[in-house]
Design a protein around this motif. Structure first.
Motif, mmCIF file in Angstrom:
data_model
loop_
_atom_site.group_PDB
_atom_site.id
_atom_site.type_symbol
_atom_site.label_atom_id
_atom_site.label_comp_id
_atom_site.label_asym_id
_atom_site.label_seq_id
_atom_site.Cartn_x
_atom_site.Cartn_y
_atom_site.Cartn_z
ATOM 1 N N LYS A 21 0.500 -1.363 0.062
ATOM 2 C CA LYS A 21 0.375 0.215 -0.047
ATOM 3 C C LYS A 21 0.804 0.496 0.559
ATOM 4 O O LYS A 21 2.202 1.582 0.417
ATOM 5 N N GLN A 22 0.667 2.286 -0.772
ATOM 6 C CA GLN A 22 1.074 3.567 -0.846
ATOM 7 C C GLN A 22 -0.524 4.157 -0.176
ATOM 8 O O GLN A 22 -0.738 4.557 -0.699
ATOM 9 N N TYR A 23 0.436 5.699 0.478
ATOM 10 C CA TYR A 23 -0.310 6.161 0.979
ATOM 11 C C TYR A 23 0.003 7.615 0.385
ATOM 12 O O TYR A 23 1.457 8.113 0.583
ATOM 13 N N LEU A 58 -14.628 9.947 -4.447
ATOM 14 C CA LEU A 58 -14.401 10.191 -3.853
ATOM 15 C C LEU A 58 -14.327 9.915 -2.965
ATOM 16 O O LEU A 58 -13.214 10.522 -2.102
ATOM 17 N N ALA A 59 -15.138 9.947 -2.082
ATOM 18 C CA ALA A 59 -14.939 9.812 -0.558
ATOM 19 C C ALA A 59 -14.325 8.681 0.275
ATOM 20 O O ALA A 59 -13.900 8.660 1.163
ATOM 21 N N GLY A 60 -13.904 7.611 -0.597
ATOM 22 C CA GLY A 60 -13.396 6.583 -0.099
ATOM 23 C C GLY A 60 -12.065 6.884 0.059
ATOM 24 O O GLY A 60 -11.257 8.025 -0.248
ATOM 25 N N ALA A 81 -3.225 9.178 2.744
ATOM 26 C CA ALA A 81 -2.675 9.063 3.910
ATOM 27 C C ALA A 81 -4.144 10.116 5.007
ATOM 28 O O ALA A 81 -3.603 8.989 6.120
ATOM 29 N N SER A 82 -4.552 10.619 4.824
ATOM 30 C CA SER A 82 -5.849 10.615 5.744
ATOM 31 C C SER A 82 -7.077 11.365 5.082
ATOM 32 O O SER A 82 -7.136 11.230 3.335
ATOM 33 N N PRO A 83 -8.409 11.457 5.421
ATOM 34 C CA PRO A 83 -9.604 11.879 4.369
ATOM 35 C C PRO A 83 -9.415 12.350 3.821
ATOM 36 O O PRO A 83 -8.957 13.970 3.397
ATOM 37 N N LEU A 84 -9.742 12.523 2.077
ATOM 38 C CA LEU A 84 -9.749 13.669 1.260
ATOM 39 C C LEU A 84 -10.212 15.017 1.497
ATOM 40 O O LEU A 84 -9.993 16.029 1.378
ATOM 41 N N GLU A 85 -11.430 15.487 2.011
ATOM 42 C CA GLU A 85 -11.938 16.147 2.024
ATOM 43 C C GLU A 85 -10.736 17.287 3.764
ATOM 44 O O GLU A 85 -11.485 18.089 2.843
ATOM 45 N N GLN A 86 -10.733 16.308 4.636
ATOM 46 C CA GLN A 86 -9.541 16.704 5.322
ATOM 47 C C GLN A 86 -8.564 17.523 4.931
ATOM 48 O O GLN A 86 -8.376 18.442 4.834
ATOM 49 N N GLN A 87 -7.872 16.992 3.759
ATOM 50 C CA GLN A 87 -6.786 17.690 2.858
ATOM 51 C C GLN A 87 -7.013 18.828 2.135
ATOM 52 O O GLN A 87 -6.616 19.381 2.120
ATOM 53 N N LEU A 88 -8.740 18.829 1.147
ATOM 54 C CA LEU A 88 -8.488 19.255 0.937
ATOM 55 C C LEU A 88 -8.954 21.505 1.588
ATOM 56 O O LEU A 88 -8.732 22.169 1.365
ATOM 57 N N GLY A 161 2.207 7.710 -13.106
ATOM 58 C CA GLY A 161 1.610 7.610 -12.001
ATOM 59 C C GLY A 161 1.344 8.854 -11.008
ATOM 60 O O GLY A 161 0.936 10.080 -11.053
ATOM 61 N N TYR A 162 1.602 7.572 -9.987
ATOM 62 C CA TYR A 162 0.363 8.172 -8.695
ATOM 63 C C TYR A 162 1.067 9.204 -8.153
ATOM 64 O O TYR A 162 0.163 10.687 -7.188
ATOM 65 N N ASP A 163 2.108 9.535 -8.012
ATOM 66 C CA ASP A 163 3.080 10.285 -7.110
ATOM 67 C C ASP A 163 2.332 11.487 -7.778
ATOM 68 O O ASP A 163 2.427 12.790 -7.578
ATOM 69 N N ALA A 164 2.471 11.613 -9.836
ATOM 70 C CA ALA A 164 2.575 12.634 -10.222
ATOM 71 C C ALA A 164 0.765 13.011 -10.500
ATOM 72 O O ALA A 164 0.690 14.594 -10.627
ATOM 73 N N LEU A 165 -0.151 12.310 -10.583
ATOM 74 C CA LEU A 165 -1.217 12.372 -10.288
ATOM 75 C C LEU A 165 -1.736 13.462 -8.831
ATOM 76 O O LEU A 165 -2.368 14.402 -9.375
ATOM 77 N N VAL A 166 -1.349 12.876 -8.044
ATOM 78 C CA VAL A 166 -1.220 13.726 -7.082
ATOM 79 C C VAL A 166 -0.823 14.832 -6.910
ATOM 80 O O VAL A 166 -1.373 16.168 -6.411
ATOM 81 N N ARG A 167 0.448 15.561 -7.769
ATOM 82 C CA ARG A 167 0.647 16.451 -7.154
ATOM 83 C C ARG A 167 -0.043 17.915 -8.780
ATOM 84 O O ARG A 167 0.269 18.744 -8.262
ATOM 85 N N SER A 168 -0.608 16.815 -9.320
ATOM 86 C CA SER A 168 -1.022 17.608 -10.560
ATOM 87 C C SER A 168 -2.985 18.380 -9.879
ATOM 88 O O SER A 168 -2.699 19.311 -10.077
#
Length: 188
Positions: A21-23, A58-60, A81-88, A161-168
């Motif tokens: 698993k990657q967070y 998106l809530a998963g 790594a933490s709920p998306l709503e919280q990160q947003l 990749g997912y790293d680039a996705l999250v950065r974008s």
């Protein structure tokens, strides 16, 4: 004994074939977070970012990737790594705080009568054509007036990749915040 060794071998094989698993956490972005002044917060205007909601898909815990015009996949090994709503909420508060000098932007209500911002996010995912989608709407209550605006941002993901996705996604989310700040700063 042979049966025990066979079962043990199957269990070890099954365990080793599980993907690791990657967070992921949205980065705040360079230069976005304003330095804190711990002495006293003096602001002429107050903005309460009351809440950000995300669509059910998106809530998963998994990042979302659109594989066709009608199909979405929720990652099972690439997780928030933490709920998306919280990160947003955290990253939007930081972006607005930096973009609105002289304002106190908070995720907590500081007093009655302050401006209130609510957001609903309906798209926050990568797509099969290399694009990143950030979509939704925001609602600002200001002096008994209500301003409602949709947002749709489509960005090119420069790498795989997912790293680039999250950065974008983080870059796009910051852009949404800067656009909101421009409109908020024009209100009197």
């Amino acid at each position: 004994m042979k049966k025990f060794l066979l079962v043990a071998l199957l269990v070890l094989t099954a365990c080793s074939s599980e993907s690791e698993k990657q967070y992921y956490q949205l980065p705040a972005g360079e230069g976005v977070i304003a330095p804190m002044n711990t002495d006293r917060v003096t602001a002429q205007r107050h903005l309460w970012l009351s809440h950000i909601t995300v669509s059910d898909y998106l809530a998963g815990t998994g990042l979302v990737y659109q594989t066709s015009d009608v199909r979405y996949v929720m990652a099972s090994s690439n997780l928030w790594a933490s709920p998306l709503e919280q990160q947003l909420q955290q990253t939007m508060t930081a972006t607005l705080s930096k973009a609105l000098p002289g304002w106190l932007v908070s995720s907590q209500q500081t007093h009655t009568g302050q401006d209130k911002l609510e957001m609903a996010v309906t798209g926050f995912h990568g797509r099969y054509d290399g694009q990143v989608i950030i979509q939704g709407e925001w609602l600002l209550t200001h002096d008994e007036r209500v301003v409602k605006r949709p947002f749709l941002l489509t960005l090119k993901q420069n790498e795989d990749g997912y790293d680039a996705l999250v950065r974008s996604l983080a870059q796009g989310w910051q852009q949404v915040g800067l656009n909101i700040a421009k409109e908020v700063s024009l209100l009197e």
